[in-house]
Design an enzyme around this catalytic site. Structure first.
Site, PDB file in Angstrom:
ATOM      1  N   ASN A  25      -9.790  12.964 -24.231  1.00  0.00           N
ATOM      2  CA  ASN A  25     -10.747  12.309 -25.863  1.00  0.00           C
ATOM      3  C   ASN A  25     -11.374  11.310 -25.044  1.00  0.00           C
ATOM      4  OD1 ASN A  25     -10.541  10.368 -27.232  1.00  0.00           O
ATOM      5  ND2 ASN A  25      -8.208   9.962 -27.629  1.00  0.00           N
ATOM      6  N   LYS A  71     -13.073   8.658 -25.587  1.00  0.00           N
ATOM      7  CA  LYS A  71     -12.376   7.218 -26.249  1.00  0.00           C
ATOM      8  C   LYS A  71     -13.983   6.219 -26.021  1.00  0.00           C
ATOM      9  CE  LYS A  71      -7.380   6.930 -24.678  1.00  0.00           C
ATOM     10  NZ  LYS A  71      -6.490   6.007 -25.167  1.00  0.00           N
ATOM     11  N   HIS A 127      -6.187   9.110 -34.438  1.00  0.00           N
ATOM     12  CA  HIS A 127      -5.566   8.883 -33.410  1.00  0.00           C
ATOM     13  C   HIS A 127      -5.054   7.549 -33.640  1.00  0.00           C
ATOM     14  CE1 HIS A 127      -5.430   7.586 -29.493  1.00  0.00           C
ATOM     15  NE2 HIS A 127      -5.489   8.629 -29.086  1.00  0.00           N
ATOM     16  N   GLU A 139      -4.863   4.742 -31.765  1.00  0.00           N
ATOM     17  CA  GLU A 139      -5.866   3.527 -32.099  1.00  0.00           C
ATOM     18  C   GLU A 139      -6.585   3.446 -32.953  1.00  0.00           C
ATOM     19  OE1 GLU A 139      -7.577   4.953 -27.651  1.00  0.00           O
ATOM     20  OE2 GLU A 139      -6.073   4.860 -27.345  1.00  0.00           O
ATOM     21  N   GLU A 170       1.742  12.245 -30.073  1.00  0.00           N
ATOM     22  CA  GLU A 170       1.469  11.227 -28.630  1.00  0.00           C
ATOM     23  C   GLU A 170       2.864   9.870 -29.465  1.00  0.00           C
ATOM     24  OE1 GLU A 170      -2.939  11.593 -27.118  1.00  0.00           O
ATOM     25  OE2 GLU A 170      -2.925  10.374 -29.286  1.00  0.00           O
ATOM     26  N   GLY A 218      -2.286   5.852 -22.803  1.00  0.00           N
ATOM     27  CA  GLY A 218      -2.626   4.789 -22.137  1.00  0.00           C
ATOM     28  C   GLY A 218      -1.490   3.605 -20.777  1.00  0.00           C
ATOM     29  N   SER A 229      -0.656  10.035 -21.575  1.00  0.00           N
ATOM     30  CA  SER A 229      -0.223   9.673 -20.030  1.00  0.00           C
ATOM     31  C   SER A 229      -0.211  10.950 -19.392  1.00  0.00           C
ATOM     32  CB  SER A 229      -0.021   8.551 -19.469  1.00  0.00           C
ATOM     33  OG  SER A 229       0.243   6.967 -20.069  1.00  0.00           O
TER      34      SER A 229
HETATM   35  C1  PEP Z   1      -5.236  10.292 -26.224  1.00  0.00           C
HETATM   36  O1  PEP Z   1      -6.037   9.041 -25.924  1.00  0.00           O
HETATM   37  O2  PEP Z   1      -5.220  10.593 -27.051  1.00  0.00           O
HETATM   38  C2  PEP Z   1      -4.416   9.353 -24.825  1.00  0.00           C
HETATM   39  C3  PEP Z   1      -3.349  10.425 -25.033  1.00  0.00           C
HETATM   40  O3  PEP Z   1      -4.420   8.450 -23.899  1.00  0.00           O
HETATM   41  P1  PEP Z   1      -4.021   8.579 -22.197  1.00  0.00           P
HETATM   42  O4  PEP Z   1      -3.613   9.805 -21.994  1.00  0.00           O
HETATM   43  O5  PEP Z   1      -4.621   7.842 -21.261  1.00  0.00           O
HETATM   44  O6  PEP Z   1      -2.355   7.849 -22.776  1.00  0.00           O
END
Ligand code: PEP
Length: 250
Positions: free
Chosen positions: A9, A11, A94, A96, A166, A172, A212
């Site tokens: 992803n 972003k 997501h 976000e 998630e 993040g 992460s």
């Molecule tokens: C994500 O954006 O879905 C995500 C898991 O980000 P990160 O791996 O940076 O935590």
């Protein structure tokens, strides 16, 4: 369980030229992958990503879509438009989008409906906030998000749904769920799918962990029985790290 899928992803990162460069760097590193590999790119990068991935084992995902086919919806992109371009996947719900852009369980469900009707594979994100985990309601939150998003989705259509667990507190932040925490919730999601459909259908669904995941922790997370892949943010922008995660998904 489900087939392994590692999806990046990106972003809101990378111009079209940078997208081409990143995909060209990733391509040779994942050419022998034994899992499905997807890059989730900003809308404007889609033509470049489709061109750069042509003839490779890398699929392209958008990061959102709207459920109506056309009309007065300024700033939105229809699922049908994505499909018409040749996009195969779309990331939906997501955290976000839910946190900053007002997506709700109800609108995520409509987006899933639109994506499936258009022939896309939906990567449906679910997950709890830190306060919810601390209140001990993770299972309830994730079950509710899953059930609402899949309202009206048939067992046939479920084969075009990937679920990404998630935990919002891990996205993040550099804070990863432990392999046990990730597996526990992924298994709970599978139990929800069994209750909505049947065991066979539930076992076939790819349930990813995201939050992460990186080159150092991927192998342990991906070795868990109910974790069938990863949705990768930050590490998906680093070709070698992304490739290491892909290699860990066997
Ligand atoms: C994500 O954006 O879905 C995500 C898991 O980000 P990160 O791996 O940076 O935590």
């Amino acid at each position: 369980m489900g087939k392994y899928v590692i999806a990046g992803n990106w972003k809101m990162n990378k111009t079209p030229a940078e997208a081409t460069e990143l995909i060209n760097a990733i391509k040779p590193l994942v050419a022998d992958a034994s899992c499905d590999v997807v890059v989730g790119v900003p809308f404007i990068d889609i033509p470049a990503a489709l061109e750069a991935t042509k003839g490779t084992n890398i699929g392209v995902a958008a990061q959102n879509c709207y459920w109506e086919k056309s009309g007065a919806f300024t700033g939105e992109i229809a699922a049908d438009m994505l499909r018409a371009m040749g996009v195969g996947y779309v990331i939906l719900g997501h955290s976000e989008r839910r946190t900053y852009f007002g997506d709700t369980d109800a609108t995520v469900a409509k987006r899933v409906r639109g994506a499936l009707d258009a022939g896309l594979t939906a990567i449906l994100c679910v997950g709890e906030y830190l306060e919810q985990r601390e209140q001990g309601i993770t299972s309830e939150i994730v079950a509710m998000q899953t059930k609402i998003a899949l309202e009206g989705v048939s067992a046939d259509e479920l084969s075009r749904v990937i679920i990404a667990y998630e935990p919002v507190w891990a996205i993040g932040t550099g804070k990863t769920a432990t392999a046990e925490q990730a597996n526990e919730v992924c298994a709970e999601i599978r139990a929800v799918l069994t209750s909505l459909y049947n065991e066979e259908a539930a076992r076939a669904v790819t349930i990813q962990y995201g939050g992460s995941m990186n080159a150092a922790n991927a192998a342990e997370l991906l070795a868990m029985p109910d974790v069938d892949g990863g949705l990768i943010g930050g590490a998906s922008l680093k070709p070698n790290d992304f490739a290491t995660i892909v290699a860990a998904a066997k």
